[in-house]
Design a protein around this motif. Sequence first.
Motif, PDB file in Angstrom:
ATOM      1  N   GLN A 117      26.707  13.304 165.990  1.00 21.35           N
ATOM      2  CA  GLN A 117      27.215  13.456 164.629  1.00 21.35           C
ATOM      3  C   GLN A 117      26.079  13.802 163.679  1.00 21.35           C
ATOM      4  O   GLN A 117      26.226  14.639 162.786  1.00 21.35           O
ATOM      5  CB  GLN A 117      27.906  12.173 164.187  1.00 21.35           C
ATOM      6  N   ARG A 118      24.942  13.163 163.865  1.00 22.81           N
ATOM      7  CA  ARG A 118      23.806  13.444 162.998  1.00 22.81           C
ATOM      8  C   ARG A 118      23.368  14.894 163.133  1.00 22.81           C
ATOM      9  O   ARG A 118      23.087  15.570 162.140  1.00 22.81           O
ATOM     10  CB  ARG A 118      22.636  12.520 163.326  1.00 22.81           C
ATOM     11  N   ALA A 119      23.302  15.384 164.369  1.00 24.02           N
ATOM     12  CA  ALA A 119      22.874  16.768 164.590  1.00 24.02           C
ATOM     13  C   ALA A 119      23.813  17.739 163.894  1.00 24.02           C
ATOM     14  O   ALA A 119      23.383  18.720 163.280  1.00 24.02           O
ATOM     15  CB  ALA A 119      22.808  17.056 166.084  1.00 24.02           C
ATOM     16  N   ALA A 120      25.113  17.489 163.991  1.00 27.54           N
ATOM     17  CA  ALA A 120      26.084  18.376 163.349  1.00 27.54           C
ATOM     18  C   ALA A 120      25.919  18.354 161.828  1.00 27.54           C
ATOM     19  O   ALA A 120      25.934  19.400 161.171  1.00 27.54           O
ATOM     20  CB  ALA A 120      27.505  17.959 163.728  1.00 27.54           C
ATOM     21  N   MET A 141      24.754  26.753 168.177  1.00 28.37           N
ATOM     22  CA  MET A 141      23.497  26.055 168.436  1.00 28.37           C
ATOM     23  C   MET A 141      23.693  24.824 169.311  1.00 28.37           C
ATOM     24  O   MET A 141      22.852  24.509 170.158  1.00 28.37           O
ATOM     25  CB  MET A 141      22.858  25.634 167.105  1.00 28.37           C
ATOM     26  N   LEU A 142      24.808  24.124 169.086  1.00 35.15           N
ATOM     27  CA  LEU A 142      25.056  22.891 169.826  1.00 35.15           C
ATOM     28  C   LEU A 142      25.773  23.142 171.150  1.00 35.15           C
ATOM     29  O   LEU A 142      25.929  22.215 171.944  1.00 35.15           O
ATOM     30  CB  LEU A 142      25.888  21.934 168.965  1.00 35.15           C
ATOM     31  N   GLY A 143      26.206  24.378 171.369  1.00 29.72           N
ATOM     32  CA  GLY A 143      26.883  24.693 172.623  1.00 29.72           C
ATOM     33  C   GLY A 143      28.238  24.038 172.756  1.00 29.72           C
ATOM     34  O   GLY A 143      28.606  23.581 173.838  1.00 29.72           O
ATOM     35  N   CYS A 144      28.974  23.967 171.659  1.00 27.53           N
ATOM     36  CA  CYS A 144      30.297  23.362 171.705  1.00 27.53           C
ATOM     37  C   CYS A 144      31.252  24.174 170.832  1.00 27.53           C
ATOM     38  O   CYS A 144      30.845  25.144 170.188  1.00 27.53           O
ATOM     39  CB  CYS A 144      30.247  21.900 171.235  1.00 27.53           C
ATOM     40  N   ALA A 145      32.509  23.773 170.815  1.00 26.51           N
ATOM     41  CA  ALA A 145      33.511  24.497 170.029  1.00 26.51           C
ATOM     42  C   ALA A 145      33.367  24.178 168.541  1.00 26.51           C
ATOM     43  O   ALA A 145      32.873  23.113 168.168  1.00 26.51           O
ATOM     44  CB  ALA A 145      34.915  24.112 170.505  1.00 26.51           C
ATOM     45  N   SER A 146      33.811  25.098 167.712  1.00 26.78           N
ATOM     46  CA  SER A 146      33.769  24.876 166.269  1.00 26.78           C
ATOM     47  C   SER A 146      34.559  23.622 165.883  1.00 26.78           C
ATOM     48  O   SER A 146      34.156  22.872 164.991  1.00 26.78           O
ATOM     49  CB  SER A 146      34.344  26.087 165.530  1.00 26.78           C
ATOM     50  N   SER A 197      34.875  18.063 163.870  1.00 23.08           N
ATOM     51  CA  SER A 197      35.224  16.671 164.148  1.00 23.08           C
ATOM     52  C   SER A 197      34.014  15.758 163.978  1.00 23.08           C
ATOM     53  O   SER A 197      34.105  14.681 163.382  1.00 23.08           O
ATOM     54  CB  SER A 197      35.776  16.556 165.567  1.00 23.08           C
ATOM     55  N   ARG A 198      32.853  16.195 164.507  1.00 19.73           N
ATOM     56  CA  ARG A 198      31.647  15.374 164.394  1.00 19.73           C
ATOM     57  C   ARG A 198      31.225  15.217 162.943  1.00 19.73           C
ATOM     58  O   ARG A 198      30.826  14.127 162.517  1.00 19.73           O
ATOM     59  CB  ARG A 198      30.522  16.000 165.213  1.00 19.73           C
ATOM     60  N   CYS A 199      31.316  16.301 162.180  1.00 16.04           N
ATOM     61  CA  CYS A 199      30.967  16.224 160.757  1.00 16.04           C
ATOM     62  C   CYS A 199      31.927  15.302 160.022  1.00 16.04           C
ATOM     63  O   CYS A 199      31.508  14.476 159.200  1.00 16.04           O
ATOM     64  CB  CYS A 199      30.986  17.615 160.135  1.00 16.04           C
TER      65      CYS A 199
END
Length: 225
Positions: free
Chosen positions: A149-152, A169-174, A179-181
Amino acid sequence: MDTDPMSSEPHPSDVELLRAHVAGDPDAFGELFGRHRDRLWAVALRTMGNPEDAADGLQDAMIAAFRRAGSFRGDSAVTTWLHRIVVNACLDRHRAAKVRRVEALPEDVEDRGSLVAAATPADGPEATALDRERRQRVLDALATLPVEQRAALVLVDMEGHSVAEAAEMLGCASGTVKSRCSRGRARLAPLLLDLDATPSAPGPGNPPGPGTVQSPRSPRGPPAS
């Protein structure tokens, strides 16, 4: 190539420097890294939570970028590629250590998106001291989040990248970044409800600047006055 307005000498682009490095130019990678060092360092520092771990994470990332330069396909900007490597190197270190940092994030980096409105010298020493305290509270709260979550939040809310760029950059879906944000902001909200991020509420006539985070609010809306 780019041209410096103060000089007639053309400057190689990021892509050209990366290609020159792959071709064997011993100075190209150092020049490329030098261009983006400050921002890459800021990302590593805010993601890792302290200078020592940030330095290790950034070193891991630069070694990886140096070795993997030949795999760069040009699907994204070189800066996006470098950011992705830095963030992933930092996340790998977090996961390997299996820890959650709770130390206050350092402030000795260039602010590219202040979480709270900064006081100016003209506001006086009391306002400056209050500003420093408020900023430290936000940074302390950010450091309590799970690292994903912090990285996002670092990428989207502090560095000003779009959700799509952060996802790359994180290698995941938008959707995962969103969601993490969202979860990260929800976790910050109870800690920061009494902070007002800007002198006046953002709106059509006063939109927040790029990369600037408003103080997290409760999902139900702003706190009662």
